[in-house]
Motif scaffolding. Structure first.
Motif, PDB file in Angstrom:
ATOM      1  N   ARG A 116      52.154  44.560   7.611  1.00 30.20           N
ATOM      2  CA  ARG A 116      51.335  43.002   7.526  1.00 30.20           C
ATOM      3  C   ARG A 116      52.250  42.131   7.720  1.00 30.20           C
ATOM      4  O   ARG A 116      51.920  40.929   8.345  1.00 30.20           O
ATOM      5  CB  ARG A 116      50.690  43.115   6.002  1.00 30.20           C
ATOM      6  N   ASN A 167      52.168  39.092  11.008  1.00 33.08           N
ATOM      7  CA  ASN A 167      52.051  37.550  10.757  1.00 33.08           C
ATOM      8  C   ASN A 167      53.382  37.092  10.749  1.00 33.08           C
ATOM      9  O   ASN A 167      53.890  35.924  10.198  1.00 33.08           O
ATOM     10  CB  ASN A 167      51.432  37.593   9.267  1.00 33.08           C
ATOM     11  N   ASP A 204      48.851  30.530   0.682  1.00 28.91           N
ATOM     12  CA  ASP A 204      47.720  30.618   1.764  1.00 28.91           C
ATOM     13  C   ASP A 204      48.255  31.672   2.844  1.00 28.91           C
ATOM     14  O   ASP A 204      47.382  32.623   2.953  1.00 28.91           O
ATOM     15  CB  ASP A 204      47.353  29.357   2.659  1.00 28.91           C
ATOM     16  N   LEU A 205      49.352  31.707   3.073  1.00 25.94           N
ATOM     17  CA  LEU A 205      50.046  32.734   3.984  1.00 25.94           C
ATOM     18  C   LEU A 205      49.966  34.060   3.468  1.00 25.94           C
ATOM     19  O   LEU A 205      49.882  35.181   4.337  1.00 25.94           O
ATOM     20  CB  LEU A 205      51.364  32.357   4.726  1.00 25.94           C
ATOM     21  N   LYS A 248      48.172  35.272   1.021  1.00 25.31           N
ATOM     22  CA  LYS A 248      46.649  35.985   0.825  1.00 25.31           C
ATOM     23  C   LYS A 248      46.316  36.269   2.378  1.00 25.31           C
ATOM     24  O   LYS A 248      45.510  37.317   2.371  1.00 25.31           O
ATOM     25  CB  LYS A 248      45.891  34.775   0.553  1.00 25.31           C
ATOM     26  N   GLN A 249      46.475  35.518   3.341  1.00 25.21           N
ATOM     27  CA  GLN A 249      46.308  36.037   4.751  1.00 25.21           C
ATOM     28  C   GLN A 249      46.907  37.127   5.063  1.00 25.21           C
ATOM     29  O   GLN A 249      46.367  38.057   5.839  1.00 25.21           O
ATOM     30  CB  GLN A 249      46.508  34.794   5.745  1.00 25.21           C
ATOM     31  N   THR A 250      48.178  37.518   4.762  1.00 21.60           N
ATOM     32  CA  THR A 250      49.096  38.512   5.177  1.00 21.60           C
ATOM     33  C   THR A 250      48.836  39.761   4.530  1.00 21.60           C
ATOM     34  O   THR A 250      48.397  40.845   5.168  1.00 21.60           O
ATOM     35  CB  THR A 250      50.527  37.968   5.387  1.00 21.60           C
ATOM     36  N   GLU A 284      46.006  41.288   2.621  1.00 23.13           N
ATOM     37  CA  GLU A 284      44.670  41.181   2.464  1.00 23.13           C
ATOM     38  C   GLU A 284      44.388  41.972   1.129  1.00 23.13           C
ATOM     39  O   GLU A 284      44.596  43.103   0.991  1.00 23.13           O
ATOM     40  CB  GLU A 284      43.999  41.956   3.629  1.00 23.13           C
ATOM     41  N   ARG A 316      46.597  38.176  -3.919  1.00 26.52           N
ATOM     42  CA  ARG A 316      46.888  36.663  -4.125  1.00 26.52           C
ATOM     43  C   ARG A 316      47.824  36.492  -4.870  1.00 26.52           C
ATOM     44  O   ARG A 316      48.069  37.374  -5.958  1.00 26.52           O
ATOM     45  CB  ARG A 316      45.399  35.939  -4.347  1.00 26.52           C
TER      46      ARG A 316
END
Length: 397
Positions: free
Chosen positions: A31, A35, A164-165, A167-169, A171, A174
């Motif tokens: 992950r 990213n 934010d990054l 959470k995006q990375t 999945e 959080r």
């Protein structure tokens, strides 16, 4: 400053959500690689955000486990490169472009609206291509055993970008702020949990509500520690798990800098007291007038080791956390990778020791704050502050 520096600012988060069923570290490496940070040095892009290696912000490869894993820690850094064109310079070049356009189109008295946008974008792109991006790097360490993530920035924009990054990375996962009420719940024994829940003033479980309505936690903690500094020995015992042995003694006290705030006719008034404090006279006067401690420098001493930090009470953020210096024996034959790992482990040992002392201090405070006798204890604290604030000639000998 990064996590490996002797002085660092830290905020902490809990990781919540469903972790992958397979190996967490292999998944995390994949992950992070997906990213990773992409350099914009040779382009004209305005912004690039992604992960880089904690040991070397120039490296964004996560193929090797030792590039992001240290025992039970996941280690990585957030890198944000941005090009910025000064507004005045952009305006000057845009006005010049408008003038050239009108000169080449004598039939027009003004630049059409759509053309203005095209000129503005063209000028900005041209200036960005001639501007080097400015890098900013913030370290993160994820303790997979405790579920806590430490991040080396206290800026609200940087924290939002990191969350934010993350959470995006990762999945399904959080970050939730490890705010004062959450930290209190983590350090108290089970028998005090009902008392903490009763003292909870929040009406919802949202982080903002838990922080705002329970501001008393940080304010009362610093008030109590000020009283301990003035009228007690400041000696405590380690009670939380960590590198230090349970029951080992340490000393805690306030000094150097206090930030006090309170409402006034003109709004919120802030009082900053800097420099070594003797009797904390100004602080006592302000607190007796109904103001509250919002930030203070705390010293934690165990043996010859000293930790110093500025606690921001509303969020329990640690600003300028200075730990004992790392001293590693090395020679010309030392492997650079092993040296970096040794530095990391020694640094984390010292940081965890300091946070263990802080949590033990917080637990000691909560034993008194959540006791039924707290109103009487608080009244006694204010009386002692009143006595400390009286001129020396009026104090009893």
């Amino acid at each position: 400053m990064g996590i490996l520096a002797n002085t660092v600012s830290l905020c902490q988060f809990r990781v919540v959500g469903e972790k992958p069923s397979g190996d967490l570290f292999d998944w995390a490496g994949e992950r992070l690689a997906a990213n990773r940070f992409q350099s914009i040095d040779r382009g004209s892009e305005e912004l690039s955000v992604g992960w880089v290696q904690l040991d070397d912000p120039q490296q964004a490869g996560f193929e090797r486990p030792n590039s992001y894993r240290r025992d039970h820690w996941l280690c990585f850094s957030l890198r944000r490169d941005q090009r910025k064109v000064p507004a005045r310079l952009l305006k000057e070049h845009y006005e010049r472009a408008e003038a050239e356009f009108l000169q080449n189109n004598p039939g027009l008295k003004r630049v059409p609206k759509q053309k203005k946008e095209e000129l503005r974008e063209a000028v900005k792109a041209s200036l960005l291509a001639r501007t080097l991006p400015t890098p900013a790097v913030y370290d993160a360490v994820w303790d997979t055993e405790s579920g806590l993530v430490s991040f080396t920035s206290l800026g609200s924009k940087q924290i939002e970008l990191f969350c934010d990054l993350f959470k995006q990375t990762f999945e399904g996962l959080r970050l939730v702020a490890f705010h004062p009420y959450a930290r209190a719940g983590a350090v108290i024994p089970d028998q005090l949990r009902p008392a903490l829940e009763t003292a909870n003033r929040a009406e919802t479980d949202t982080v903002s509500d838990l922080m705002e309505k329970n501001a008393w936690l940080g304010e009362d903690f610093l008030l109590w520690l000020l009283d301990q500094t003035l009228h007690a020995s400041g000696e405590f015992a380690v009670s939380r798990p960590g590198p230090a042995v349970e029951g080992e003694g340490f000393v805690a006290y306030l000094n150097d800098r206090l930030v006090i705030s309170g409402a006034s006719e003109s709004g919120v008034q802030k009082l900053v007291l800097s420099g070594p404090q003797d009797r904390f006279s100004e602080a006592c006067t302000a607190l007796l007038a109904g103001k509250t401690l919002q930030e203070a420098v705390i010293y934690l001493e165990k043996g010859e080791d000293v930790w110093k930090l500025s606690l921001k009470a509303p969020a329990f953020h640690f600003a300028g956390l200075r730990a004992p210096g790392v001293q590693l024996e090395k020679d010309d034959l030392t492997d650079p990778d092993l040296e970096r790992e040794a530095l990391f482990f020694e640094r984390m040992h010292l940081l965890q020791s300091g946070l263990q002392l802080f949590d033990s201090l917080l637990a000691h405070f909560l034993e008194q704050r959540l006791a039924p006798e707290w109103p009487e204890s608080q009244k006694a604290i204010m009386q002692r502050l009143q006595q400390a604030n009286e001129p020396a000639s009026r104090q009893p000998h």
